[in-house]
Design a protein around this motif. Structure first.
Motif, PDB file in Angstrom:
ATOM      1  N   UNK A   6       5.381   2.244  32.056  1.00 35.04           N
ATOM      2  CA  UNK A   6       6.098   3.103  31.916  1.00 35.04           C
ATOM      3  C   UNK A   6       6.213   3.733  30.556  1.00 35.04           C
ATOM      4  N   UNK A   7       6.742   2.489  29.743  1.00 41.52           N
ATOM      5  CA  UNK A   7       6.602   2.554  28.272  1.00 41.52           C
ATOM      6  C   UNK A   7       5.587   3.037  27.803  1.00 41.52           C
ATOM      7  N   UNK A   8       4.384   2.407  28.130  1.00 41.10           N
ATOM      8  CA  UNK A   8       2.991   2.758  27.684  1.00 41.10           C
ATOM      9  C   UNK A   8       2.697   4.208  27.930  1.00 41.10           C
ATOM     10  N   UNK A   9       2.957   4.861  29.149  1.00 41.71           N
ATOM     11  CA  UNK A   9       2.834   6.100  29.502  1.00 41.71           C
ATOM     12  C   UNK A   9       3.560   7.140  28.510  1.00 41.71           C
ATOM     13  N   UNK A  10       4.888   6.722  28.179  1.00 37.22           N
ATOM     14  CA  UNK A  10       5.647   7.516  27.329  1.00 37.22           C
ATOM     15  C   UNK A  10       5.022   7.388  25.862  1.00 37.22           C
ATOM     16  N   UNK A  11       4.778   6.310  25.332  1.00 36.03           N
ATOM     17  CA  UNK A  11       4.279   6.130  23.900  1.00 36.03           C
ATOM     18  C   UNK A  11       2.795   6.932  23.927  1.00 36.03           C
ATOM     19  N   UNK A  12       1.951   6.369  24.839  1.00 34.42           N
ATOM     20  CA  UNK A  12       0.541   7.034  25.056  1.00 34.42           C
ATOM     21  C   UNK A  12       0.629   8.588  25.011  1.00 34.42           C
ATOM     22  N   UNK A  13       1.270   8.901  25.963  1.00 39.76           N
ATOM     23  CA  UNK A  13       1.489  10.683  25.772  1.00 39.76           C
ATOM     24  C   UNK A  13       1.771  11.205  24.694  1.00 39.76           C
ATOM     25  N   UNK A  14       2.831  10.685  23.993  1.00 41.52           N
ATOM     26  CA  UNK A  14       3.236  11.021  22.649  1.00 41.52           C
ATOM     27  C   UNK A  14       2.182  10.896  21.452  1.00 41.52           C
ATOM     28  N   UNK A  15       1.464   9.827  21.737  1.00 43.37           N
ATOM     29  CA  UNK A  15       0.275   9.614  20.678  1.00 43.37           C
ATOM     30  C   UNK A  15      -0.909  10.719  21.021  1.00 43.37           C
ATOM     31  N   UNK A  16      -1.136  10.709  22.377  1.00 35.30           N
ATOM     32  CA  UNK A  16      -2.239  11.779  22.785  1.00 35.30           C
ATOM     33  C   UNK A  16      -1.736  13.130  22.042  1.00 35.30           C
ATOM     34  N   UNK A  17      -0.596  13.661  22.180  1.00 28.93           N
ATOM     35  CA  UNK A  17      -0.245  14.910  21.583  1.00 28.93           C
ATOM     36  C   UNK A  17      -0.389  15.190  19.975  1.00 28.93           C
ATOM     37  N   UNK A  18       0.070  14.017  19.366  1.00 31.25           N
ATOM     38  CA  UNK A  18      -0.104  13.942  18.054  1.00 31.25           C
ATOM     39  C   UNK A  18      -1.684  14.088  17.625  1.00 31.25           C
ATOM     40  N   UNK A  19      -2.432  13.046  18.199  1.00 26.14           N
ATOM     41  CA  UNK A  19      -3.970  13.094  17.717  1.00 26.14           C
ATOM     42  C   UNK A  19      -4.619  14.456  18.092  1.00 26.14           C
ATOM     43  N   UNK A  20      -4.120  14.857  19.341  1.00 27.44           N
ATOM     44  CA  UNK A  20      -4.825  15.967  19.889  1.00 27.44           C
ATOM     45  C   UNK A  20      -4.466  17.466  18.918  1.00 27.44           C
ATOM     46  N   UNK A  64       0.560  18.742  24.674  1.00 22.49           N
ATOM     47  CA  UNK A  64      -0.334  19.251  23.589  1.00 22.49           C
ATOM     48  C   UNK A  64      -0.449  20.862  23.853  1.00 22.49           C
ATOM     49  N   UNK A  65      -0.644  21.275  25.116  1.00 20.56           N
ATOM     50  CA  UNK A  65      -0.870  22.813  25.565  1.00 20.56           C
ATOM     51  C   UNK A  65       0.622  23.569  25.426  1.00 20.56           C
ATOM     52  N   UNK A  66       1.510  22.800  25.617  1.00 20.52           N
ATOM     53  CA  UNK A  66       3.002  23.743  25.311  1.00 20.52           C
ATOM     54  C   UNK A  66       3.126  23.777  23.757  1.00 20.52           C
ATOM     55  N   UNK A  67       2.985  22.853  22.971  1.00 24.76           N
ATOM     56  CA  UNK A  67       3.248  22.819  21.606  1.00 24.76           C
ATOM     57  C   UNK A  67       2.185  23.881  20.724  1.00 24.76           C
ATOM     58  N   UNK A  68       0.876  23.710  21.303  1.00 28.18           N
ATOM     59  CA  UNK A  68      -0.300  24.463  20.722  1.00 28.18           C
ATOM     60  C   UNK A  68      -0.483  25.946  21.132  1.00 28.18           C
ATOM     61  N   UNK A  69      -0.193  26.063  22.263  1.00 30.30           N
ATOM     62  CA  UNK A  69      -0.539  27.522  22.888  1.00 30.30           C
ATOM     63  C   UNK A  69       0.567  28.069  23.534  1.00 30.30           C
ATOM     64  N   UNK A  70       1.775  27.109  23.870  1.00 28.02           N
ATOM     65  CA  UNK A  70       2.963  27.921  24.683  1.00 28.02           C
ATOM     66  C   UNK A  70       2.793  27.934  26.233  1.00 28.02           C
TER      67      UNK A  70
END
Length: 180
Positions: A6-20, A64-70
């Motif tokens: 669960x922690x990996x999913x949270x951290x991984x999702x945040x890192x995916x957002x930042x990298x993308x 990513x979509x929410x922060x980049x495109x809304x």
């Protein structure tokens, strides 16, 4: 599901957002970029398995979509989840937590990520674009071709390097000796 996953999913999702958002390069094809985030997604999927890989791809792409495109583009969100899920399916076979990332593992990983990219960007994303958003087939298959081929290259190079480096940082059981 384990707390660690669960922690990996949270951290991984945040890192995916930042990298993308901040480590991608436009390709010239509309809404299609060279993404380093999929190399990270592949690493996380190998470390934590298919469920984590699918969730990280899904949640990370939503963020990513929410922060980049809304707004959300579900065809590509689902394709990201499919990619993470497929790569995660070989996590037990590769098992870099307890063994070196051998030439055989590199081959298995890269064949898997190529198949995952072809399925995600050559089939899932374009077909869902046509079904959900009534997009033109020639446009979405071009986007899928560019996204899939650039992801194959970035995951092949960066993902392989990440996995190799990670496996070399792990203490191997056969290297440990019992003290008297």
């Amino acid at each position: 599901m384990k707390i660690k996953t669960i922690v990996a999913i949270g951290i991984g999702s945040a890192l995916f957002l930042i990298l993308s958002r901040f480590a991608s390069i436009p390709t010239g094809v509309p809404n299609t970029e060279i993404q380093t985030a999929y190399a990270l997604l592949a690493l996380m999927a190998i470390l934590y398995g298919p469920l984590a890989g699918g969730c990280i791809g899904f949640i990370g792409h939503i963020l990513k979509d929410l922060t980049a495109y809304g707004s959300l583009w579900f065809s590509w969100i689902i394709a990201s989840a499919v990619f993470g899920l497929i790569v995660g399916l070989v996590s037990k076979k590769i098992n870099i937590k307890n063994q070196l990332f051998s030439k055989q593992n590199i081959l298995i990983f890269n064949l898997t990520q190529i198949v995952a990219n072809l399925v995600a960007w050559g089939v899932v994303a374009p077909i869902l674009d046509i079904i959900i958003y009534q997009e033109a087939a020639n446009k979405v298959f071009l986007q899928g071709l560019v996204a899939g081929s650039t992801n194959i290259l970035t995951v092949g190079v960066i993902g392989t390097a990440l996995l190799y480096t990670y496996s070399n940082t792990r203490t191997k059981h056969q290297n440990l000796e019992k003290e008297n």
